[in-house]
Design an enzyme around this catalytic site. Structure first.
Site, short mmCIF file in Angstrom:
data_model
loop_
_atom_site.label_atom_id
_atom_site.label_comp_id
_atom_site.label_asym_id
_atom_site.label_seq_id
_atom_site.Cartn_x
_atom_site.Cartn_y
_atom_site.Cartn_z
N ASP A 222 0.82 -1.20 0.00
CA ASP A 222 0.00 0.00 0.00
C ASP A 222 0.87 1.26 0.00
OD1 ASP A 222 -2.78 1.09 0.49
OD2 ASP A 222 -1.79 1.93 2.25
N GLU A 281 1.49 -0.44 -4.98
CA GLU A 281 0.65 0.72 -5.29
C GLU A 281 1.60 1.90 -5.39
OE1 GLU A 281 -3.14 3.35 -3.79
OE2 GLU A 281 -1.70 2.65 -2.34
#
Ligand code: GLC
Ligand code: CA
Length: 556
Positions: A222, A281
Protein backbone atom coordinates in the site's frame (compact mmCIF):
# COMPACT_ATOMS: atom_id res chain seq x y z
CA UNK A 1 36.38 -27.83 -31.73
CA UNK A 2 35.03 -28.44 -28.21
CA UNK A 3 31.61 -30.18 -28.10
CA UNK A 4 30.05 -27.12 -26.45
CA UNK A 5 31.16 -24.96 -29.38
CA UNK A 6 29.73 -27.47 -31.88
CA UNK A 7 26.37 -26.92 -30.21
CA UNK A 8 26.62 -23.15 -30.47
CA UNK A 9 24.73 -22.69 -33.77
CA UNK A 10 21.87 -24.84 -32.46
CA UNK A 11 21.76 -22.89 -29.20
CA UNK A 12 21.64 -19.63 -31.15
CA UNK A 13 18.75 -20.89 -33.27
CA UNK A 14 16.84 -22.01 -30.18
CA UNK A 15 17.44 -18.66 -28.50
CA UNK A 16 16.06 -16.93 -31.57
CA UNK A 17 12.97 -19.07 -31.57
CA UNK A 18 12.19 -18.48 -27.95
CA UNK A 19 12.91 -14.90 -26.89
CA UNK A 20 15.21 -14.51 -23.91
CA UNK A 21 12.39 -13.33 -21.68
CA UNK A 22 10.72 -16.75 -21.87
CA UNK A 23 13.52 -18.46 -20.03
CA UNK A 24 13.25 -15.89 -17.24
CA UNK A 25 9.48 -15.97 -17.03
CA UNK A 26 8.14 -16.19 -13.50
CA UNK A 27 4.52 -17.00 -12.66
CA UNK A 28 3.70 -13.35 -12.08
CA UNK A 29 5.21 -11.92 -15.26
CA UNK A 30 2.03 -12.55 -17.20
CA UNK A 31 -0.37 -13.33 -14.38
CA UNK A 32 -3.92 -12.11 -14.03
CA UNK A 33 -4.42 -11.01 -10.44
CA UNK A 34 -8.00 -10.56 -9.23
CA UNK A 35 -8.54 -7.96 -6.54
CA UNK A 36 -11.10 -8.87 -3.88
CA UNK A 37 -12.60 -6.31 -1.53
CA UNK A 38 -13.48 -8.95 1.09
CA UNK A 39 -16.21 -6.89 2.75
CA UNK A 40 -18.20 -7.04 -0.48
CA UNK A 41 -17.38 -10.35 -2.13
CA UNK A 42 -19.38 -13.05 -0.34
CA UNK A 43 -20.90 -13.12 3.11
CA UNK A 44 -20.94 -16.62 4.62
CA UNK A 45 -22.64 -16.02 7.99
CA UNK A 46 -25.45 -13.57 7.29
CA UNK A 47 -24.01 -10.52 9.06
CA UNK A 48 -24.04 -8.50 5.83
CA UNK A 49 -20.24 -8.35 5.66
CA UNK A 50 -18.21 -10.45 3.26
CA UNK A 51 -15.60 -12.71 4.87
CA UNK A 52 -12.74 -15.15 4.25
CA UNK A 53 -15.05 -18.19 4.28
CA UNK A 54 -17.11 -16.44 1.62
CA UNK A 55 -14.01 -16.21 -0.59
CA UNK A 56 -13.29 -19.90 0.00
CA UNK A 57 -16.84 -20.72 -1.11
CA UNK A 58 -16.22 -18.90 -4.37
CA UNK A 59 -12.84 -20.36 -5.29
CA UNK A 60 -14.35 -22.64 -7.92
CA UNK A 61 -15.89 -19.61 -9.57
CA UNK A 62 -12.47 -17.91 -9.65
CA UNK A 63 -10.84 -21.08 -10.94
CA UNK A 64 -13.36 -21.34 -13.78
CA UNK A 65 -12.91 -17.69 -14.66
CA UNK A 66 -9.23 -18.44 -15.14
CA UNK A 67 -7.34 -16.07 -12.85
CA UNK A 68 -3.89 -16.88 -11.43
CA UNK A 69 -3.92 -15.11 -8.08
CA UNK A 70 -6.09 -13.03 -5.81
CA UNK A 71 -5.13 -9.92 -3.90
CA UNK A 72 -7.34 -9.47 -0.85
CA UNK A 73 -7.57 -5.93 0.55
CA UNK A 74 -6.99 -5.68 4.34
CA UNK A 75 -8.87 -8.13 6.55
CA UNK A 76 -6.96 -7.43 9.77
CA UNK A 77 -8.24 -5.90 13.00
CA UNK A 78 -8.97 -2.25 12.33
CA UNK A 79 -11.12 0.55 13.74
CA UNK A 80 -12.18 1.00 10.09
CA UNK A 81 -11.57 4.72 9.91
CA UNK A 82 -10.46 3.82 6.37
CA UNK A 83 -12.02 0.36 6.08
CA UNK A 84 -9.09 -1.81 6.97
CA UNK A 85 -6.33 0.50 5.76
CA UNK A 86 -5.85 1.56 9.39
CA UNK A 87 -4.53 -1.65 10.94
CA UNK A 88 -4.40 -2.19 14.70
CA UNK A 89 -2.94 -5.72 14.56
CA UNK A 90 -0.96 -6.99 11.56
CA UNK A 91 -0.82 -10.62 12.59
CA UNK A 92 -4.41 -11.75 12.92
CA UNK A 93 -7.76 -11.72 11.17
CA UNK A 94 -10.50 -9.27 12.20
CA UNK A 95 -13.44 -11.21 13.69
CA UNK A 96 -15.79 -9.71 11.09
CA UNK A 97 -13.71 -11.46 8.39
CA UNK A 98 -13.06 -14.73 10.24
CA UNK A 99 -10.15 -16.41 12.02
CA UNK A 100 -6.60 -17.57 11.28
CA UNK A 101 -8.04 -21.06 10.79
CA UNK A 102 -10.32 -19.64 8.08
CA UNK A 103 -7.27 -18.06 6.48
CA UNK A 104 -5.34 -21.35 6.56
CA UNK A 105 -8.26 -23.16 4.97
CA UNK A 106 -8.57 -20.48 2.29
CA UNK A 107 -4.87 -20.86 1.45
CA UNK A 108 -4.99 -24.62 1.24
CA UNK A 109 -8.20 -24.67 -0.84
CA UNK A 110 -6.78 -22.00 -3.15
CA UNK A 111 -3.59 -24.02 -3.55
CA UNK A 112 -5.56 -27.06 -4.67
CA UNK A 113 -6.93 -24.88 -7.46
CA UNK A 114 -3.54 -23.37 -8.28
CA UNK A 115 -4.63 -19.91 -7.12
CA UNK A 116 -2.09 -17.84 -5.20
CA UNK A 117 -3.02 -15.26 -2.59
CA UNK A 118 -1.47 -11.84 -2.06
CA UNK A 119 -1.97 -10.04 1.24
CA UNK A 120 -2.40 -6.27 1.38
CA UNK A 121 0.48 -4.87 3.41
CA UNK A 122 -0.15 -1.36 4.72
CA UNK A 123 3.40 -0.42 5.51
CA UNK A 124 3.35 3.37 5.46
CA UNK A 125 1.11 3.82 8.49
CA UNK A 126 -0.72 1.94 11.23
CA UNK A 127 -3.97 2.74 12.98
CA UNK A 128 -3.71 5.23 15.83
CA UNK A 129 -5.17 2.36 17.88
CA UNK A 130 -2.23 0.04 17.14
CA UNK A 131 -0.36 -0.78 20.39
CA UNK A 132 2.84 0.57 18.78
CA UNK A 133 1.30 4.01 18.36
CA UNK A 134 -0.35 3.95 21.76
CA UNK A 135 3.07 3.35 23.28
CA UNK A 136 4.71 5.88 21.03
CA UNK A 137 2.34 8.65 22.03
CA UNK A 138 2.47 7.76 25.74
CA UNK A 139 5.64 9.76 26.52
CA UNK A 140 8.57 11.54 24.89
CA UNK A 141 10.91 8.89 26.22
CA UNK A 142 8.96 5.75 25.35
CA UNK A 143 11.20 3.30 23.43
CA UNK A 144 8.68 3.37 20.57
CA UNK A 145 8.52 7.16 20.41
CA UNK A 146 10.78 7.09 17.35
CA UNK A 147 8.66 4.44 15.59
CA UNK A 148 6.50 7.32 14.37
CA UNK A 149 7.32 10.81 13.16
CA UNK A 150 7.06 13.44 15.87
CA UNK A 151 7.98 17.13 15.60
CA UNK A 152 7.40 20.13 17.83
CA UNK A 153 6.59 22.72 15.17
CA UNK A 154 5.79 26.10 16.63
CA UNK A 155 3.50 24.82 19.36
CA UNK A 156 -0.17 23.80 19.19
CA UNK A 157 -1.20 26.32 16.55
CA UNK A 158 1.76 26.05 14.21
CA UNK A 159 2.34 22.69 12.45
CA UNK A 160 5.93 21.83 11.51
CA UNK A 161 5.20 22.25 7.78
CA UNK A 162 2.28 23.29 5.62
CA UNK A 163 1.97 19.97 3.82
CA UNK A 164 -1.43 18.73 2.74
CA UNK A 165 -2.62 15.23 3.48
CA UNK A 166 -4.13 13.04 0.77
CA UNK A 167 -7.45 13.04 2.61
CA UNK A 168 -7.43 16.80 3.13
CA UNK A 169 -6.15 19.06 5.90
CA UNK A 170 -2.59 19.20 7.16
CA UNK A 171 -0.35 16.14 7.44
CA UNK A 172 0.16 16.89 11.14
CA UNK A 173 -1.98 16.32 14.21
CA UNK A 174 -1.20 17.87 17.59
CA UNK A 175 -0.95 15.50 20.51
CA UNK A 176 -1.72 17.49 23.68
CA UNK A 177 -0.27 14.94 26.10
CA UNK A 178 3.32 15.07 24.84
CA UNK A 179 2.92 18.43 23.12
CA UNK A 180 4.19 17.43 19.73
CA UNK A 181 2.73 16.89 16.26
CA UNK A 182 2.67 13.49 14.55
CA UNK A 183 2.82 13.06 10.81
CA UNK A 184 0.18 11.36 8.62
CA UNK A 185 -0.04 11.51 4.84
CA UNK A 186 -3.58 10.05 5.10
CA UNK A 187 -6.08 10.41 7.99
CA UNK A 188 -5.10 11.53 11.50
CA UNK A 189 -6.15 7.97 12.49
CA UNK A 190 -3.37 6.66 10.21
CA UNK A 191 -0.04 7.89 11.67
CA UNK A 192 2.96 7.26 9.39
CA UNK A 193 5.58 4.94 10.82
CA UNK A 194 9.24 5.90 10.82
CA UNK A 195 11.02 3.50 8.45
CA UNK A 196 14.37 5.03 9.41
CA UNK A 197 14.04 3.38 12.81
CA UNK A 198 15.70 -0.06 12.73
CA UNK A 199 13.41 -1.60 15.36
CA UNK A 200 10.29 -0.49 13.52
CA UNK A 201 11.76 -1.86 10.32
CA UNK A 202 12.44 -5.19 11.95
CA UNK A 203 8.90 -5.35 13.37
CA UNK A 204 7.44 -4.64 9.92
CA UNK A 205 9.67 -7.26 8.29
CA UNK A 206 8.43 -9.74 10.89
CA UNK A 207 4.94 -9.07 9.55
CA UNK A 208 6.20 -9.97 6.07
CA UNK A 209 7.63 -13.25 7.38
CA UNK A 210 4.47 -13.98 9.34
CA UNK A 211 2.25 -13.99 6.24
CA UNK A 212 4.79 -15.77 4.05
CA UNK A 213 5.00 -18.45 6.73
CA UNK A 214 1.21 -18.64 6.61
CA UNK A 215 1.09 -19.35 2.90
CA UNK A 216 0.84 -15.91 1.28
CA UNK A 217 2.43 -15.75 -2.19
CA UNK A 218 3.39 -12.13 -1.73
CA UNK A 219 1.99 -8.72 -0.97
CA UNK A 220 0.22 -5.81 -2.46
CA UNK A 221 2.17 -2.94 -0.96
CA UNK A 222 0.00 0.00 0.00
CA UNK A 223 1.05 3.59 -0.71
CA UNK A 224 4.71 2.79 -1.44
CA UNK A 225 5.75 6.28 -2.61
CA UNK A 226 5.24 7.71 0.87
CA UNK A 227 7.54 5.62 3.08
CA UNK A 228 10.03 8.41 3.68
CA UNK A 229 9.91 12.17 3.87
CA UNK A 230 12.63 14.71 3.24
CA UNK A 231 14.47 14.60 6.59
CA UNK A 232 14.80 18.39 6.55
CA UNK A 233 10.99 18.74 6.43
CA UNK A 234 11.15 21.87 4.26
CA UNK A 235 8.04 24.00 4.35
CA UNK A 236 5.98 24.20 1.18
CA UNK A 237 5.34 27.82 0.30
CA UNK A 238 2.74 26.68 -2.26
CA UNK A 239 1.00 23.65 -0.77
CA UNK A 240 -1.73 22.00 -2.81
CA UNK A 241 -5.07 23.74 -2.29
CA UNK A 242 -6.37 23.01 1.20
CA UNK A 243 -8.70 20.04 1.01
CA UNK A 244 -7.58 19.33 -2.53
CA UNK A 245 -5.63 16.24 -3.44
CA UNK A 246 -2.08 16.12 -2.14
CA UNK A 247 0.09 15.75 -5.17
CA UNK A 248 3.15 13.53 -5.23
CA UNK A 249 5.57 16.05 -3.77
CA UNK A 250 9.34 15.78 -3.82
CA UNK A 251 9.40 16.19 -0.04
CA UNK A 252 6.79 13.52 0.78
CA UNK A 253 7.05 10.89 -1.93
CA UNK A 254 9.40 8.93 -4.16
CA UNK A 255 12.31 9.55 -1.77
CA UNK A 256 15.61 7.80 -2.53
CA UNK A 257 15.51 6.16 0.92
CA UNK A 258 12.50 4.04 -0.20
CA UNK A 259 14.75 1.86 -2.35
CA UNK A 260 16.79 0.44 0.51
CA UNK A 261 13.67 -0.68 2.39
CA UNK A 262 12.16 -2.28 -0.68
CA UNK A 263 15.42 -4.06 -1.49
CA UNK A 264 15.55 -5.47 2.03
CA UNK A 265 11.95 -6.61 1.79
CA UNK A 266 12.54 -8.19 -1.60
CA UNK A 267 15.51 -10.11 -0.15
CA UNK A 268 13.20 -11.62 2.45
CA UNK A 269 10.78 -12.73 -0.26
CA UNK A 270 13.59 -14.15 -2.38
CA UNK A 271 14.49 -16.42 0.52
CA UNK A 272 11.12 -18.18 0.20
CA UNK A 273 10.22 -20.83 -2.38
CA UNK A 274 7.64 -20.29 -5.12
CA UNK A 275 8.72 -16.81 -6.22
CA UNK A 276 6.58 -14.67 -3.92
CA UNK A 277 5.90 -11.27 -5.39
CA UNK A 278 5.53 -7.60 -4.47
CA UNK A 279 2.73 -5.78 -6.25
CA UNK A 280 3.16 -2.07 -5.58
CA UNK A 281 0.65 0.72 -5.29
CA UNK A 282 3.33 2.90 -6.72
CA UNK A 283 1.92 5.98 -8.38
CA UNK A 284 4.53 8.00 -10.18
CA UNK A 285 4.44 11.20 -12.18
CA UNK A 286 6.41 9.81 -15.13
CA UNK A 287 7.27 6.51 -16.79
CA UNK A 288 10.94 7.11 -15.95
CA UNK A 289 10.02 7.25 -12.26
CA UNK A 290 7.97 4.08 -12.64
CA UNK A 291 10.98 2.30 -14.15
CA UNK A 292 12.96 3.11 -10.99
CA UNK A 293 10.38 1.37 -8.79
CA UNK A 294 11.48 -2.03 -10.17
CA UNK A 295 14.92 -1.24 -8.70
CA UNK A 296 18.15 -0.43 -10.46
CA UNK A 297 18.94 -4.14 -10.65
CA UNK A 298 15.30 -5.25 -10.77
CA UNK A 299 15.71 -6.14 -7.13
CA UNK A 300 12.82 -4.21 -5.62
CA UNK A 301 9.12 -4.33 -6.53
CA UNK A 302 8.54 -6.91 -9.28
CA UNK A 303 5.09 -5.55 -10.14
CA UNK A 304 4.61 -1.81 -9.68
CA UNK A 305 1.12 -0.80 -10.82
CA UNK A 306 1.17 1.54 -13.81
CA UNK A 307 -1.01 4.45 -12.68
CA UNK A 308 -0.14 6.40 -15.80
CA UNK A 309 -2.23 3.78 -17.62
CA UNK A 310 -4.72 3.18 -14.79
CA UNK A 311 -5.59 6.86 -14.55
CA UNK A 312 -6.55 7.18 -18.23
CA UNK A 313 -10.15 8.36 -18.32
CA UNK A 314 -10.81 8.85 -22.01
CA UNK A 315 -11.66 6.06 -24.40
CA UNK A 316 -8.97 7.07 -26.83
CA UNK A 317 -6.90 4.63 -28.91
CA UNK A 318 -4.04 7.08 -29.29
CA UNK A 319 -3.73 7.59 -25.53
CA UNK A 320 -3.87 3.83 -24.85
CA UNK A 321 -1.20 3.23 -27.47
CA UNK A 322 0.98 5.99 -26.07
CA UNK A 323 0.90 4.53 -22.54
CA UNK A 324 1.36 0.92 -23.60
CA UNK A 325 4.24 1.82 -25.92
CA UNK A 326 5.84 3.82 -23.12
CA UNK A 327 5.53 0.90 -20.69
CA UNK A 328 6.96 -1.48 -23.28
CA UNK A 329 9.86 0.74 -24.28
CA UNK A 330 10.83 2.39 -21.04
CA UNK A 331 10.49 -0.23 -18.30
CA UNK A 332 13.64 -2.08 -19.28
CA UNK A 333 11.71 -5.17 -20.37
CA UNK A 334 10.07 -5.63 -16.99
CA UNK A 335 6.42 -6.69 -16.95
CA UNK A 336 4.04 -3.73 -17.10
CA UNK A 337 1.16 -3.90 -14.61
CA UNK A 338 -2.02 -2.70 -16.30
CA UNK A 339 -5.42 -2.14 -14.72
CA UNK A 340 -8.44 0.12 -15.00
CA UNK A 341 -10.53 -0.50 -11.88
CA UNK A 342 -9.83 -0.88 -8.16
CA UNK A 343 -11.32 -0.18 -4.74
CA UNK A 344 -10.05 3.39 -5.14
CA UNK A 345 -11.01 3.92 -8.79
CA UNK A 346 -14.42 4.44 -10.31
CA UNK A 347 -15.19 1.21 -12.19
CA UNK A 348 -14.17 1.17 -15.84
CA UNK A 349 -17.70 0.37 -16.98
CA UNK A 350 -18.77 3.76 -15.62
CA UNK A 351 -15.64 5.64 -16.65
CA UNK A 352 -15.66 4.57 -20.27
CA UNK A 353 -19.33 3.65 -20.90
CA UNK A 354 -21.28 6.07 -23.08
CA UNK A 355 -24.69 4.96 -21.77
CA UNK A 356 -25.62 3.24 -25.03
CA UNK A 357 -22.78 0.86 -25.85
CA UNK A 358 -21.65 0.09 -22.31
CA UNK A 359 -21.51 -3.68 -22.71
CA UNK A 360 -19.51 -3.46 -25.90
CA UNK A 361 -17.19 -0.91 -24.31
CA UNK A 362 -16.65 -3.28 -21.35
CA UNK A 363 -15.56 -5.91 -23.87
CA UNK A 364 -13.30 -3.42 -25.60
CA UNK A 365 -11.46 -2.25 -22.47
CA UNK A 366 -11.03 -5.81 -21.19
CA UNK A 367 -9.72 -6.93 -24.57
CA UNK A 368 -7.18 -4.15 -24.30
CA UNK A 369 -5.78 -5.21 -20.94
CA UNK A 370 -6.17 -8.98 -21.20
CA UNK A 371 -4.33 -9.27 -24.52
CA UNK A 372 -1.36 -7.19 -23.37
CA UNK A 373 1.97 -8.45 -22.15
CA UNK A 374 2.57 -8.21 -18.42
CA UNK A 375 0.57 -8.61 -15.28
CA UNK A 376 -3.08 -7.60 -15.50
CA UNK A 377 -5.22 -6.67 -12.51
CA UNK A 378 -8.96 -7.32 -12.51
CA UNK A 379 -11.25 -5.88 -9.86
CA UNK A 380 -14.04 -8.16 -8.58
CA UNK A 381 -17.23 -7.64 -10.55
CA UNK A 382 -15.55 -6.06 -13.53
CA UNK A 383 -15.95 -9.41 -15.32
CA UNK A 384 -19.75 -9.06 -15.12
CA UNK A 385 -19.85 -5.37 -16.01
CA UNK A 386 -20.60 -4.04 -12.55
CA UNK A 387 -20.99 -0.29 -12.52
CA UNK A 388 -20.24 2.33 -9.93
CA UNK A 389 -23.12 2.85 -7.53
CA UNK A 390 -24.81 6.17 -8.01
CA UNK A 391 -25.80 6.75 -4.37
CA UNK A 392 -22.78 7.94 -2.52
CA UNK A 393 -21.30 8.98 0.79
CA UNK A 394 -22.82 6.11 2.66
CA UNK A 395 -19.82 4.61 4.38
CA UNK A 396 -16.56 5.95 2.98
CA UNK A 397 -16.04 8.97 5.18
CA UNK A 398 -12.29 9.50 4.95
CA UNK A 399 -12.61 11.23 1.65
CA UNK A 400 -15.68 12.88 3.17
CA UNK A 401 -17.00 16.35 3.38
CA UNK A 402 -13.99 18.19 2.07
CA UNK A 403 -13.73 16.22 -1.15
CA UNK A 404 -15.81 16.16 -4.32
CA UNK A 405 -18.38 13.35 -4.46
CA UNK A 406 -16.48 11.84 -7.37
CA UNK A 407 -13.59 11.05 -5.02
CA UNK A 408 -15.68 9.03 -2.60
CA UNK A 409 -15.24 5.27 -2.99
CA UNK A 410 -18.41 3.51 -1.87
CA UNK A 411 -19.54 3.46 -5.48
CA UNK A 412 -16.95 0.90 -6.55
CA UNK A 413 -17.22 -1.22 -3.38
CA UNK A 414 -20.80 -2.50 -3.64
CA UNK A 415 -21.60 -6.20 -3.05
CA UNK A 416 -20.67 -8.70 -5.73
CA UNK A 417 -23.66 -9.62 -7.87
CA UNK A 418 -23.88 -13.42 -7.91
CA UNK A 419 -27.44 -14.12 -8.99
CA UNK A 420 -30.96 -12.72 -9.29
CA UNK A 421 -31.88 -13.75 -5.71
CA UNK A 422 -32.19 -11.66 -2.56
CA UNK A 423 -29.26 -9.23 -2.25
CA UNK A 424 -27.87 -10.69 -5.47
CA UNK A 425 -26.73 -13.76 -3.51
CA UNK A 426 -24.19 -11.73 -1.55
CA UNK A 427 -25.77 -12.10 1.88
CA UNK A 428 -28.86 -13.47 3.59
CA UNK A 429 -28.63 -10.55 6.01
CA UNK A 430 -28.61 -6.84 5.47
CA UNK A 431 -25.68 -5.86 3.22
CA UNK A 432 -23.24 -3.30 4.62
CA UNK A 433 -23.57 -1.32 1.37
CA UNK A 434 -26.63 -1.51 -0.88
CA UNK A 435 -26.52 -3.88 -3.84
CA UNK A 436 -26.46 -1.92 -7.10
CA UNK A 437 -29.89 -1.83 -8.75
CA UNK A 438 -28.76 -3.37 -12.04
CA UNK A 439 -28.08 -6.80 -10.49
CA UNK A 440 -31.05 -8.60 -12.13
CA UNK A 441 -29.21 -8.14 -15.46
CA UNK A 442 -25.58 -7.99 -14.39
CA UNK A 443 -24.89 -11.04 -12.25
CA UNK A 444 -22.75 -14.16 -12.48
CA UNK A 445 -25.52 -16.76 -12.82
CA UNK A 446 -27.35 -14.99 -15.64
CA UNK A 447 -24.17 -14.12 -17.50
CA UNK A 448 -22.60 -17.56 -17.22
CA UNK A 449 -25.62 -18.86 -19.12
CA UNK A 450 -25.24 -16.35 -21.96
CA UNK A 451 -22.47 -16.93 -24.51
CA UNK A 452 -22.36 -13.26 -25.53
CA UNK A 453 -22.33 -11.82 -21.98
CA UNK A 454 -19.51 -9.73 -20.56
CA UNK A 455 -18.63 -12.63 -18.23
CA UNK A 456 -18.35 -15.10 -21.13
CA UNK A 457 -16.14 -12.64 -23.00
CA UNK A 458 -13.77 -12.30 -20.02
CA UNK A 459 -13.62 -16.08 -19.59
CA UNK A 460 -12.75 -16.51 -23.29
CA UNK A 461 -10.01 -13.88 -23.13
CA UNK A 462 -8.54 -15.45 -20.01
CA UNK A 463 -8.51 -18.82 -21.71
CA UNK A 464 -6.81 -17.32 -24.74
CA UNK A 465 -4.20 -15.80 -22.45
CA UNK A 466 -3.47 -19.22 -20.98
CA UNK A 467 -3.68 -21.40 -24.06
CA UNK A 468 -2.21 -19.35 -26.88
CA UNK A 469 1.59 -19.02 -26.64
CA UNK A 470 1.64 -15.57 -28.28
CA UNK A 471 -0.89 -14.18 -25.79
CA UNK A 472 0.59 -16.11 -22.87
CA UNK A 473 4.18 -15.02 -23.00
CA UNK A 474 4.75 -13.28 -26.31
CA UNK A 475 6.51 -9.95 -26.63
CA UNK A 476 4.56 -6.83 -27.59
CA UNK A 477 4.98 -5.59 -31.15
CA UNK A 478 3.62 -2.11 -31.95
CA UNK A 479 1.69 -1.79 -35.22
CA UNK A 480 0.40 1.20 -37.13
CA UNK A 481 -3.33 1.29 -37.97
CA UNK A 482 -3.23 4.55 -39.96
CA UNK A 483 -6.24 5.65 -37.90
CA UNK A 484 -6.02 7.56 -34.59
CA UNK A 485 -9.18 5.83 -33.30
CA UNK A 486 -7.83 2.33 -33.76
CA UNK A 487 -5.16 0.72 -31.57
CA UNK A 488 -3.47 -2.27 -33.20
CA UNK A 489 -0.62 -4.40 -31.91
CA UNK A 490 0.78 -7.89 -32.22
CA UNK A 491 2.10 -10.39 -29.70
CA UNK A 492 4.96 -12.63 -30.74
CA UNK A 493 6.30 -15.81 -29.20
CA UNK A 494 8.83 -17.60 -31.39
CA UNK A 495 7.10 -17.94 -34.74
CA UNK A 496 3.63 -17.64 -33.24
CA UNK A 497 1.84 -14.35 -33.68
CA UNK A 498 -1.26 -12.81 -32.16
CA UNK A 499 -3.01 -9.74 -33.51
CA UNK A 500 -5.31 -7.26 -31.74
CA UNK A 501 -7.29 -4.44 -33.36
CA UNK A 502 -9.40 -2.15 -31.14
CA UNK A 503 -11.70 0.65 -32.27
CA UNK A 504 -12.35 3.22 -29.51
CA UNK A 505 -14.75 5.34 -31.58
CA UNK A 506 -18.58 5.19 -31.93
CA UNK A 507 -18.28 4.96 -35.71
CA UNK A 508 -17.09 2.28 -38.09
CA UNK A 509 -13.43 2.90 -38.92
CA UNK A 510 -11.22 1.97 -41.86
CA UNK A 511 -7.69 0.80 -41.10
CA UNK A 512 -4.57 -0.33 -42.90
CA UNK A 513 -2.25 -2.28 -40.64
CA UNK A 514 1.49 -2.00 -41.15
CA UNK A 515 4.50 -2.60 -38.97
CA UNK A 516 7.05 -5.17 -37.86
CA UNK A 517 9.36 -3.80 -40.48
CA UNK A 518 7.21 -5.28 -43.20
CA UNK A 519 7.11 -8.78 -41.66
CA UNK A 520 3.40 -8.41 -40.95
CA UNK A 521 2.68 -8.17 -44.69
CA UNK A 522 3.96 -11.67 -45.30
CA UNK A 523 2.03 -13.05 -42.33
CA UNK A 524 -1.49 -11.92 -43.27
CA UNK A 525 -2.59 -15.10 -45.01
CA UNK A 526 -1.70 -17.10 -41.87
CA UNK A 527 -3.89 -15.06 -39.52
CA UNK A 528 -7.30 -16.31 -38.61
CA UNK A 529 -9.87 -14.57 -36.48
CA UNK A 530 -10.25 -16.13 -33.03
CA UNK A 531 -12.35 -13.61 -31.10
CA UNK A 532 -14.37 -10.62 -32.12
CA UNK A 533 -17.13 -8.34 -30.90
CA UNK A 534 -19.59 -7.08 -31.87
CA UNK A 535 -19.32 -8.26 -35.48
CA UNK A 536 -16.67 -9.98 -37.52
CA UNK A 537 -14.90 -8.75 -40.56
CA UNK A 538 -12.39 -10.74 -42.58
CA UNK A 539 -8.89 -10.33 -41.23
CA UNK A 540 -7.13 -8.55 -44.05
CA UNK A 541 -4.52 -5.88 -43.99
CA UNK A 542 -7.07 -3.26 -45.02
CA UNK A 543 -10.36 -3.65 -43.21
CA UNK A 544 -13.22 -1.83 -41.55
CA UNK A 545 -13.95 -2.36 -37.89
CA UNK A 546 -17.34 -1.88 -36.18
CA UNK A 547 -17.99 0.90 -33.63
CA UNK A 548 -16.12 -0.02 -30.43
CA UNK A 549 -15.15 -3.19 -32.26
CA UNK A 550 -12.58 -5.78 -31.20
CA UNK A 551 -10.81 -8.18 -33.57
CA UNK A 552 -8.34 -10.73 -32.27
CA UNK A 553 -6.37 -12.97 -34.61
CA UNK A 554 -3.72 -15.62 -34.32
CA UNK A 555 -1.43 -17.59 -36.62
CA UNK A 556 -1.97 -20.86 -34.80
C1 GLC B 1 -4.19 3.18 -0.49
C2 GLC B 1 -5.44 2.36 -0.49
C3 GLC B 1 -6.59 3.23 -0.11
C4 GLC B 1 -6.33 3.77 1.28
C5 GLC B 1 -4.97 4.45 1.35
C6 GLC B 1 -4.56 4.69 2.76
O1 GLC B 1 -4.25 4.20 -1.40
O2 GLC B 1 -5.61 1.76 -1.74
O3 GLC B 1 -7.81 2.55 -0.17
O4 GLC B 1 -7.34 4.66 1.63
O5 GLC B 1 -3.96 3.66 0.78
O6 GLC B 1 -4.12 3.50 3.35
CA1 CA C 1 -19.89 -12.22 7.23
Amino acid sequence: MKPALLLLPLILILCKLSPAQNSRTKWYDNAVIYEIYPRSFQDSNGDGIGDLNGITQRLDYLKNLGIDAIWITPFFPSPNADFGYDISDYESVAPEYGTMQDWDRLVSEARKRNIRILVDFVLNHTSDQHPWFKESRSSLTNPKRDWYIWRSGGGPTQPPTHWTSIFGGYTWTWDPKTEQWYYHIFLPQQPDVNWANRDLRKAMFDVVRFWLNHGASGFRLDATPYLFEDPAFPDDPHPPAKGGPAALMPYNSGRPENHQVLREMRKILDGYPGNPVLLGESSTATIQDLAKVYGEHHDEIQLPMDFLFGNLHKLDASEFKKQVDAAELQLDGQPPVLFFSSHDHERQWSVFGDGTHNDQIAKLTSALTLTERGCILLYYGEEIGMGTMSQSRLRDFPLGPKRPVADERDGERTPMQWNTGVNAGFTTGSPWLPVEADFPTYNVASEEAKPDSIYSWYAKLLKLRHDNPAFRDGSYVPLDSANPHVFAFARKSGDKLGLVILNTSPTEEAVTITGMRGVIEGVWPAFHLIQYAPSSSPLTQKLTIAPYGVLIGSTN
